[in-house]
Write a protein that holds these residues in place. Structure first.
Motif, PDB file in Angstrom:
ATOM      1  N   HIS A 109     -74.336  70.031 -28.013  1.00 39.31           N
ATOM      2  CA  HIS A 109     -74.667  68.611 -27.975  1.00 39.31           C
ATOM      3  C   HIS A 109     -74.752  68.116 -29.420  1.00 39.31           C
ATOM      4  O   HIS A 109     -75.119  68.872 -30.325  1.00 39.31           O
ATOM      5  N   GLU A 110     -74.421  66.859 -29.639  1.00 41.11           N
ATOM      6  CA  GLU A 110     -74.386  66.353 -31.016  1.00 41.11           C
ATOM      7  C   GLU A 110     -75.714  66.525 -31.745  1.00 41.11           C
ATOM      8  O   GLU A 110     -75.733  66.796 -32.948  1.00 41.11           O
ATOM      9  N   ASP A 111     -76.836  66.389 -31.051  1.00 39.76           N
ATOM     10  CA  ASP A 111     -78.128  66.535 -31.722  1.00 39.76           C
ATOM     11  C   ASP A 111     -78.336  67.960 -32.225  1.00 39.76           C
ATOM     12  O   ASP A 111     -78.839  68.172 -33.333  1.00 39.76           O
ATOM     13  N   ARG A 114     -75.901  68.505 -35.071  1.00 36.56           N
ATOM     14  CA  ARG A 114     -76.370  67.816 -36.280  1.00 36.56           C
ATOM     15  C   ARG A 114     -77.392  68.679 -37.034  1.00 36.56           C
ATOM     16  O   ARG A 114     -77.314  68.827 -38.254  1.00 36.56           O
ATOM     17  N   VAL A 210     -68.834  70.745 -31.927  1.00 42.40           N
ATOM     18  CA  VAL A 210     -68.955  69.647 -30.967  1.00 42.40           C
ATOM     19  C   VAL A 210     -67.851  69.631 -29.915  1.00 42.40           C
ATOM     20  O   VAL A 210     -68.001  68.986 -28.875  1.00 42.40           O
ATOM     21  N   LEU A 241     -67.623  62.116 -27.832  1.00 42.78           N
ATOM     22  CA  LEU A 241     -68.214  62.166 -29.169  1.00 42.78           C
ATOM     23  C   LEU A 241     -68.435  60.757 -29.706  1.00 42.78           C
ATOM     24  O   LEU A 241     -67.658  59.843 -29.431  1.00 42.78           O
ATOM     25  N   THR A 242     -69.480  60.599 -30.484  1.00 48.35           N
ATOM     26  CA  THR A 242     -69.741  59.302 -31.110  1.00 48.35           C
ATOM     27  C   THR A 242     -68.718  59.032 -32.203  1.00 48.35           C
ATOM     28  O   THR A 242     -68.126  59.960 -32.778  1.00 48.35           O
ATOM     29  N   CYS A 245     -69.619  60.762 -35.531  1.00 47.84           N
ATOM     30  CA  CYS A 245     -69.314  62.194 -35.605  1.00 47.84           C
ATOM     31  C   CYS A 245     -67.839  62.409 -35.886  1.00 47.84           C
ATOM     32  O   CYS A 245     -67.462  63.206 -36.761  1.00 47.84           O
ATOM     33  N   TRP A 271     -73.938  59.979 -39.738  1.00 48.25           N
ATOM     34  CA  TRP A 271     -74.113  60.881 -38.597  1.00 48.25           C
ATOM     35  C   TRP A 271     -75.104  61.985 -38.923  1.00 48.25           C
ATOM     36  O   TRP A 271     -75.959  62.325 -38.102  1.00 48.25           O
ATOM     37  N   GLN A 274     -78.392  60.496 -39.026  1.00 45.60           N
ATOM     38  CA  GLN A 274     -78.692  59.872 -37.734  1.00 45.60           C
ATOM     39  C   GLN A 274     -79.091  58.409 -37.930  1.00 45.60           C
ATOM     40  O   GLN A 274     -80.061  57.914 -37.348  1.00 45.60           O
TER      41      GLN A 274
END
Length: 366
Positions: A109-111, A114, A210, A241-242, A245, A271, A274
Protein backbone atom coordinates in the motif's frame (compact mmCIF):
# COMPACT_ATOMS: atom_id res chain seq x y z
CA UNK A 1 40.20 -24.55 12.15
CA UNK A 2 36.69 -24.57 10.65
CA UNK A 3 34.31 -21.60 10.64
CA UNK A 4 32.32 -22.78 13.66
CA UNK A 5 35.48 -23.10 15.77
CA UNK A 6 36.79 -19.70 14.66
CA UNK A 7 33.51 -18.03 15.51
CA UNK A 8 33.23 -19.87 18.83
CA UNK A 9 36.60 -18.46 19.92
CA UNK A 10 35.28 -14.95 19.13
CA UNK A 11 32.08 -15.49 21.11
CA UNK A 12 29.68 -16.51 18.34
CA UNK A 13 27.68 -19.73 18.10
CA UNK A 14 27.23 -20.50 14.41
CA UNK A 15 23.73 -21.17 13.14
CA UNK A 16 22.15 -21.87 9.76
CA UNK A 17 23.38 -21.07 6.27
CA UNK A 18 21.73 -17.91 4.84
CA UNK A 19 23.43 -17.84 1.45
CA UNK A 20 26.48 -19.04 -0.40
CA UNK A 21 28.49 -18.06 -3.47
CA UNK A 22 31.71 -19.18 -5.12
CA UNK A 23 34.00 -17.46 -2.61
CA UNK A 24 31.70 -16.11 0.12
CA UNK A 25 28.88 -17.31 2.31
CA UNK A 26 26.59 -15.84 4.95
CA UNK A 27 25.73 -17.64 8.18
CA UNK A 28 23.54 -16.75 11.11
CA UNK A 29 25.15 -16.82 14.56
CA UNK A 30 24.30 -16.02 18.15
CA UNK A 31 26.51 -13.41 19.79
CA UNK A 32 27.23 -14.23 23.42
CA UNK A 33 28.35 -10.63 23.97
CA UNK A 34 25.42 -8.88 22.24
CA UNK A 35 22.87 -11.49 23.38
CA UNK A 36 21.11 -11.68 20.00
CA UNK A 37 21.51 -13.24 16.57
CA UNK A 38 23.75 -11.71 13.93
CA UNK A 39 24.72 -12.40 10.32
CA UNK A 40 28.28 -13.46 9.51
CA UNK A 41 29.67 -12.89 6.04
CA UNK A 42 32.66 -15.19 5.45
CA UNK A 43 34.95 -14.44 2.50
CA UNK A 44 37.62 -16.90 1.42
CA UNK A 45 40.54 -14.94 -0.07
CA UNK A 46 41.97 -18.11 -1.63
CA UNK A 47 38.90 -18.50 -3.85
CA UNK A 48 38.16 -14.85 -4.60
CA UNK A 49 39.19 -13.14 -7.89
CA UNK A 50 42.08 -10.71 -7.88
CA UNK A 51 40.07 -7.59 -8.74
CA UNK A 52 37.71 -8.30 -5.85
CA UNK A 53 40.59 -8.70 -3.41
CA UNK A 54 42.50 -5.66 -4.62
CA UNK A 55 39.62 -3.25 -5.16
CA UNK A 56 36.14 -4.19 -4.02
CA UNK A 57 36.83 -5.92 -0.70
CA UNK A 58 39.08 -3.14 0.70
CA UNK A 59 36.47 -0.57 -0.32
CA UNK A 60 33.65 -2.52 1.31
CA UNK A 61 35.55 -2.96 4.56
CA UNK A 62 36.54 0.72 4.67
CA UNK A 63 33.00 1.91 3.99
CA UNK A 64 31.29 -0.51 6.38
CA UNK A 65 33.55 0.71 9.17
CA UNK A 66 32.49 4.33 8.66
CA UNK A 67 28.71 3.94 8.24
CA UNK A 68 26.36 4.53 11.15
CA UNK A 69 22.72 5.05 10.21
CA UNK A 70 19.50 3.56 11.57
CA UNK A 71 18.43 2.37 8.09
CA UNK A 72 21.77 0.78 7.20
CA UNK A 73 22.74 -2.68 8.42
CA UNK A 74 25.11 -2.30 11.37
CA UNK A 75 28.59 -3.81 11.22
CA UNK A 76 29.67 -5.02 14.65
CA UNK A 77 33.09 -6.52 13.94
CA UNK A 78 35.48 -7.38 11.09
CA UNK A 79 38.40 -9.77 11.55
CA UNK A 80 40.63 -12.01 9.48
CA UNK A 81 42.31 -15.34 10.19
CA UNK A 82 45.77 -16.48 9.18
CA UNK A 83 44.36 -18.87 6.57
CA UNK A 84 42.93 -15.98 4.53
CA UNK A 85 39.30 -15.87 5.65
CA UNK A 86 37.59 -12.55 6.37
CA UNK A 87 34.66 -12.50 8.81
CA UNK A 88 32.23 -9.58 8.78
CA UNK A 89 29.75 -9.62 11.69
CA UNK A 90 26.60 -7.70 10.81
CA UNK A 91 23.06 -6.96 11.91
CA UNK A 92 20.63 -9.72 10.92
CA UNK A 93 17.54 -8.92 8.85
CA UNK A 94 15.24 -11.21 10.77
CA UNK A 95 12.26 -10.67 8.43
CA UNK A 96 14.24 -11.43 5.28
CA UNK A 97 14.60 -9.10 2.30
CA UNK A 98 12.14 -6.82 0.55
CA UNK A 99 12.03 -8.94 -2.60
CA UNK A 100 10.79 -12.01 -0.75
CA UNK A 101 8.38 -9.84 1.24
CA UNK A 102 6.76 -8.49 -1.96
CA UNK A 103 6.77 -11.89 -3.66
CA UNK A 104 4.88 -13.30 -0.68
CA UNK A 105 2.51 -10.44 0.09
CA UNK A 106 2.24 -8.57 -3.20
CA UNK A 107 2.57 -4.84 -3.82
CA UNK A 108 2.68 -2.54 -0.81
CA UNK A 109 0.00 0.00 0.00
CA UNK A 110 1.30 3.50 -0.72
CA UNK A 111 1.44 4.41 2.98
CA UNK A 112 3.63 1.40 3.77
CA UNK A 113 5.74 2.00 0.66
CA UNK A 114 6.14 5.66 1.64
CA UNK A 115 7.49 4.72 5.08
CA UNK A 116 9.93 2.15 3.73
CA UNK A 117 11.01 4.33 0.82
CA UNK A 118 11.65 7.26 3.14
CA UNK A 119 13.88 5.04 5.28
CA UNK A 120 15.79 3.89 2.20
CA UNK A 121 16.12 7.42 0.79
CA UNK A 122 17.39 8.69 4.14
CA UNK A 123 20.06 5.97 4.11
CA UNK A 124 21.07 6.88 0.55
CA UNK A 125 21.24 10.59 1.43
CA UNK A 126 23.46 9.74 4.40
CA UNK A 127 25.80 7.84 2.07
CA UNK A 128 25.77 10.49 -0.65
CA UNK A 129 26.52 13.22 1.89
CA UNK A 130 29.64 11.21 2.77
CA UNK A 131 30.44 10.89 -0.96
CA UNK A 132 29.71 7.16 -0.74
CA UNK A 133 27.71 5.50 -3.53
CA UNK A 134 26.11 2.07 -3.26
CA UNK A 135 25.82 1.12 -6.97
CA UNK A 136 23.84 -2.06 -6.30
CA UNK A 137 20.55 -0.83 -4.88
CA UNK A 138 17.93 -3.55 -5.35
CA UNK A 139 15.17 -5.22 -3.37
CA UNK A 140 17.39 -8.18 -2.42
CA UNK A 141 19.76 -5.78 -0.67
CA UNK A 142 17.02 -4.22 1.45
CA UNK A 143 16.66 -6.28 4.60
CA UNK A 144 13.77 -6.01 7.06
CA UNK A 145 14.18 -5.93 10.84
CA UNK A 146 11.71 -7.36 13.35
CA UNK A 147 9.41 -4.36 12.85
CA UNK A 148 9.72 -4.52 9.04
CA UNK A 149 11.90 -1.41 8.84
CA UNK A 150 14.31 -1.12 5.91
CA UNK A 151 17.99 -1.88 6.45
CA UNK A 152 20.24 -1.19 3.47
CA UNK A 153 22.88 -3.91 3.04
CA UNK A 154 25.58 -5.33 0.74
CA UNK A 155 28.11 -2.62 0.02
CA UNK A 156 30.20 -4.91 -2.19
CA UNK A 157 30.06 -2.49 -5.14
CA UNK A 158 30.15 0.68 -3.08
CA UNK A 159 32.93 3.23 -3.35
CA UNK A 160 34.04 6.66 -2.22
CA UNK A 161 33.53 9.23 -4.96
CA UNK A 162 36.73 10.78 -6.26
CA UNK A 163 36.86 14.50 -6.98
CA UNK A 164 38.95 16.45 -9.45
CA UNK A 165 41.02 19.54 -8.66
CA UNK A 166 37.92 21.69 -9.05
CA UNK A 167 36.01 19.67 -6.44
CA UNK A 168 33.71 18.02 -8.98
CA UNK A 169 32.87 14.34 -8.58
CA UNK A 170 34.62 12.29 -11.24
CA UNK A 171 32.66 10.03 -13.54
CA UNK A 172 32.84 6.28 -12.97
CA UNK A 173 33.37 3.47 -15.48
CA UNK A 174 32.73 0.41 -13.34
CA UNK A 175 29.54 -1.06 -14.77
CA UNK A 176 28.14 -3.04 -11.90
CA UNK A 177 24.81 -4.00 -10.37
CA UNK A 178 21.76 -5.78 -11.76
CA UNK A 179 20.49 -4.96 -15.24
CA UNK A 180 16.87 -4.57 -14.10
CA UNK A 181 17.95 -1.79 -11.71
CA UNK A 182 20.73 -0.27 -13.82
CA UNK A 183 20.43 3.20 -15.36
CA UNK A 184 20.53 3.53 -19.17
CA UNK A 185 23.90 5.27 -19.14
CA UNK A 186 25.40 2.36 -17.21
CA UNK A 187 23.92 -0.24 -19.55
CA UNK A 188 25.32 1.66 -22.53
CA UNK A 189 28.84 1.69 -21.11
CA UNK A 190 28.94 5.48 -20.84
CA UNK A 191 31.04 7.03 -18.04
CA UNK A 192 28.41 7.95 -15.47
CA UNK A 193 27.76 10.06 -12.39
CA UNK A 194 27.65 7.44 -9.60
CA UNK A 195 25.21 9.29 -7.34
CA UNK A 196 22.81 9.79 -10.26
CA UNK A 197 23.04 6.05 -10.98
CA UNK A 198 21.78 5.31 -7.45
CA UNK A 199 18.73 7.51 -8.08
CA UNK A 200 17.60 5.46 -11.07
CA UNK A 201 17.81 2.30 -8.95
CA UNK A 202 15.67 4.00 -6.29
CA UNK A 203 13.04 4.63 -8.95
CA UNK A 204 12.99 0.95 -9.91
CA UNK A 205 12.70 -0.06 -6.24
CA UNK A 206 9.76 2.29 -5.57
CA UNK A 207 8.01 1.00 -8.70
CA UNK A 208 8.40 -2.59 -7.46
CA UNK A 209 7.14 -1.60 -4.01
CA UNK A 210 3.86 -0.13 -5.27
CA UNK A 211 3.28 -2.27 -8.39
CA UNK A 212 4.62 -5.66 -7.29
CA UNK A 213 6.37 -6.11 -10.63
CA UNK A 214 9.46 -4.94 -12.53
CA UNK A 215 9.15 -1.72 -14.58
CA UNK A 216 11.29 -3.09 -17.43
CA UNK A 217 12.04 -6.49 -18.94
CA UNK A 218 15.81 -6.99 -18.98
CA UNK A 219 15.72 -10.16 -21.10
CA UNK A 220 16.39 -7.94 -24.13
CA UNK A 221 18.77 -5.14 -23.12
CA UNK A 222 18.59 -3.29 -26.42
CA UNK A 223 14.79 -3.21 -26.39
CA UNK A 224 14.75 -2.23 -22.72
CA UNK A 225 17.13 0.66 -23.41
CA UNK A 226 14.93 1.94 -26.21
CA UNK A 227 11.90 2.01 -23.91
CA UNK A 228 13.88 3.66 -21.11
CA UNK A 229 15.34 6.35 -23.36
CA UNK A 230 11.86 7.18 -24.66
CA UNK A 231 11.01 7.82 -21.00
CA UNK A 232 8.14 5.36 -21.01
CA UNK A 233 6.94 4.04 -17.67
CA UNK A 234 4.00 1.63 -17.59
CA UNK A 235 1.79 1.60 -14.50
CA UNK A 236 -0.82 -1.15 -13.92
CA UNK A 237 -4.17 0.63 -13.74
CA UNK A 238 -5.45 -1.90 -11.20
CA UNK A 239 -3.06 -0.56 -8.55
CA UNK A 240 -4.83 2.82 -8.45
CA UNK A 241 -1.63 4.73 -7.72
CA UNK A 242 -1.83 8.40 -6.84
CA UNK A 243 -0.55 10.95 -9.32
CA UNK A 244 2.10 12.08 -6.85
CA UNK A 245 3.51 8.56 -6.51
CA UNK A 246 3.67 8.07 -10.28
CA UNK A 247 5.22 11.50 -10.69
CA UNK A 248 8.04 10.67 -8.26
CA UNK A 249 8.80 7.36 -9.99
CA UNK A 250 8.69 9.03 -13.38
CA UNK A 251 11.15 11.75 -12.31
CA UNK A 252 13.58 9.18 -10.91
CA UNK A 253 13.37 7.02 -14.04
CA UNK A 254 14.52 9.99 -16.11
CA UNK A 255 16.98 8.96 -18.86
CA UNK A 256 18.40 12.49 -19.08
CA UNK A 257 20.88 12.55 -16.19
CA UNK A 258 20.77 16.36 -16.02
CA UNK A 259 17.04 16.18 -15.23
CA UNK A 260 16.96 13.15 -12.95
CA UNK A 261 16.08 14.00 -9.35
CA UNK A 262 18.75 14.38 -6.68
CA UNK A 263 18.34 12.67 -3.32
CA UNK A 264 17.34 15.91 -1.55
CA UNK A 265 14.63 16.49 -4.16
CA UNK A 266 13.32 12.98 -3.57
CA UNK A 267 13.08 13.51 0.17
CA UNK A 268 11.30 16.84 -0.30
CA UNK A 269 8.87 15.48 -2.93
CA UNK A 270 5.21 15.92 -1.99
CA UNK A 271 4.56 12.16 -2.08
CA UNK A 272 7.37 11.39 0.37
CA UNK A 273 6.29 14.29 2.59
CA UNK A 274 2.63 13.28 2.14
CA UNK A 275 1.76 16.87 1.24
CA UNK A 276 -0.69 17.75 -1.50
CA UNK A 277 1.10 20.00 -4.01
CA UNK A 278 -0.28 23.49 -4.68
CA UNK A 279 -0.06 22.74 -8.37
CA UNK A 280 -0.45 19.19 -9.60
CA UNK A 281 2.96 18.04 -10.90
CA UNK A 282 1.86 14.56 -11.87
CA UNK A 283 1.13 13.31 -15.34
CA UNK A 284 -2.23 14.10 -16.91
CA UNK A 285 -4.32 11.21 -18.22
CA UNK A 286 -5.93 11.09 -21.64
CA UNK A 287 -9.20 9.35 -22.49
CA UNK A 288 -7.31 6.31 -23.67
CA UNK A 289 -5.74 5.87 -20.24
CA UNK A 290 -2.30 6.87 -21.54
CA UNK A 291 -0.55 9.49 -19.49
CA UNK A 292 1.90 12.03 -20.79
CA UNK A 293 3.82 14.99 -19.50
CA UNK A 294 2.96 17.53 -22.13
CA UNK A 295 5.11 20.23 -20.57
CA UNK A 296 8.27 18.27 -21.27
CA UNK A 297 10.02 17.97 -24.60
CA UNK A 298 10.43 14.58 -26.19
CA UNK A 299 13.85 13.23 -25.31
CA UNK A 300 15.69 11.93 -28.35
CA UNK A 301 18.75 9.81 -27.67
CA UNK A 302 20.79 7.88 -30.27
CA UNK A 303 20.12 4.16 -30.42
CA UNK A 304 22.19 1.99 -28.10
CA UNK A 305 25.34 0.24 -29.25
CA UNK A 306 24.60 -2.73 -27.01
CA UNK A 307 24.78 -5.90 -29.09
CA UNK A 308 22.41 -8.86 -28.91
CA UNK A 309 25.14 -11.11 -27.56
CA UNK A 310 23.59 -11.83 -24.19
CA UNK A 311 20.62 -10.66 -22.19
CA UNK A 312 22.22 -11.74 -18.95
CA UNK A 313 25.17 -9.40 -18.76
CA UNK A 314 26.42 -6.08 -19.97
CA UNK A 315 29.98 -5.89 -21.16
CA UNK A 316 32.10 -2.83 -21.69
CA UNK A 317 32.41 -2.35 -25.45
CA UNK A 318 34.95 -0.17 -27.18
CA UNK A 319 36.28 2.03 -24.42
CA UNK A 320 34.89 5.58 -24.47
CA UNK A 321 37.31 8.46 -24.72
CA UNK A 322 38.79 9.22 -21.35
CA UNK A 323 38.63 12.76 -20.03
CA UNK A 324 40.07 14.40 -16.97
CA UNK A 325 36.87 13.95 -14.99
CA UNK A 326 36.47 10.23 -15.67
CA UNK A 327 37.76 7.54 -13.38
CA UNK A 328 38.98 4.56 -15.41
CA UNK A 329 37.72 1.20 -14.16
CA UNK A 330 37.02 -2.17 -15.72
CA UNK A 331 33.52 -3.50 -16.30
CA UNK A 332 31.69 -5.82 -13.93
CA UNK A 333 29.08 -8.37 -14.93
CA UNK A 334 25.45 -7.31 -14.60
CA UNK A 335 22.93 -10.01 -13.80
CA UNK A 336 19.43 -10.51 -15.20
CA UNK A 337 16.39 -10.32 -12.96
CA UNK A 338 13.35 -9.87 -15.20
CA UNK A 339 11.84 -13.20 -14.24
CA UNK A 340 11.93 -12.61 -10.47
CA UNK A 341 8.78 -10.51 -10.18
CA UNK A 342 7.58 -10.23 -13.77
CA UNK A 343 7.68 -6.97 -15.68
CA UNK A 344 5.51 -4.23 -17.13
CA UNK A 345 7.09 -3.61 -20.52
CA UNK A 346 5.46 -4.65 -23.77
CA UNK A 347 3.75 -7.80 -22.59
CA UNK A 348 1.58 -8.53 -19.54
CA UNK A 349 3.08 -9.80 -16.34
CA UNK A 350 1.99 -13.16 -15.01
CA UNK A 351 -0.22 -13.61 -11.99
CA UNK A 352 0.51 -15.48 -8.80
CA UNK A 353 -1.88 -16.46 -6.03
CA UNK A 354 -0.19 -14.34 -3.36
CA UNK A 355 1.15 -11.38 -5.29
CA UNK A 356 -0.88 -10.54 -8.39
CA UNK A 357 1.01 -8.83 -11.18
CA UNK A 358 -1.20 -6.85 -13.50
CA UNK A 359 -0.68 -6.15 -17.20
CA UNK A 360 0.56 -2.67 -18.10
CA UNK A 361 -2.47 -0.61 -19.05
CA UNK A 362 -1.31 2.91 -18.31
CA UNK A 363 1.78 4.49 -19.83
CA UNK A 364 3.68 7.59 -18.86
CA UNK A 365 6.07 8.95 -21.42
CA UNK A 366 7.54 12.19 -22.71
Amino acid sequence: MDDAAVLKRRGYIMGINLGEGSYAKVKSAYSERLKFNVAVKIIDRRKAPTDFLEKFLPREIEILAMLNHRSIVKTYEIFETSDGKVYIIMELGVQGDLLEFIKTRGALHEDDARKKFHQLSSAVKYCHDLDVVHRDLKCENLLLDKDFNIKLSDFGFSKRCLRDDGGRIMLSKTFCGSAAYAAPEVLQGIPYQPKVYDIWSLGVILYIMVCGSMPYDDSNIKKMLRIQKEHRVNFPRSKHLTGECKDLIYRMLQPDVSRRLHIDEILSHCWVQQVKPKTQPSASTTKEGESSRGTQDTLKVPESNVEKKSATKVEEKEEPKQDANTEKEESVQVTRQSEILGFNADQPATESEQGKLSPPTETVHT
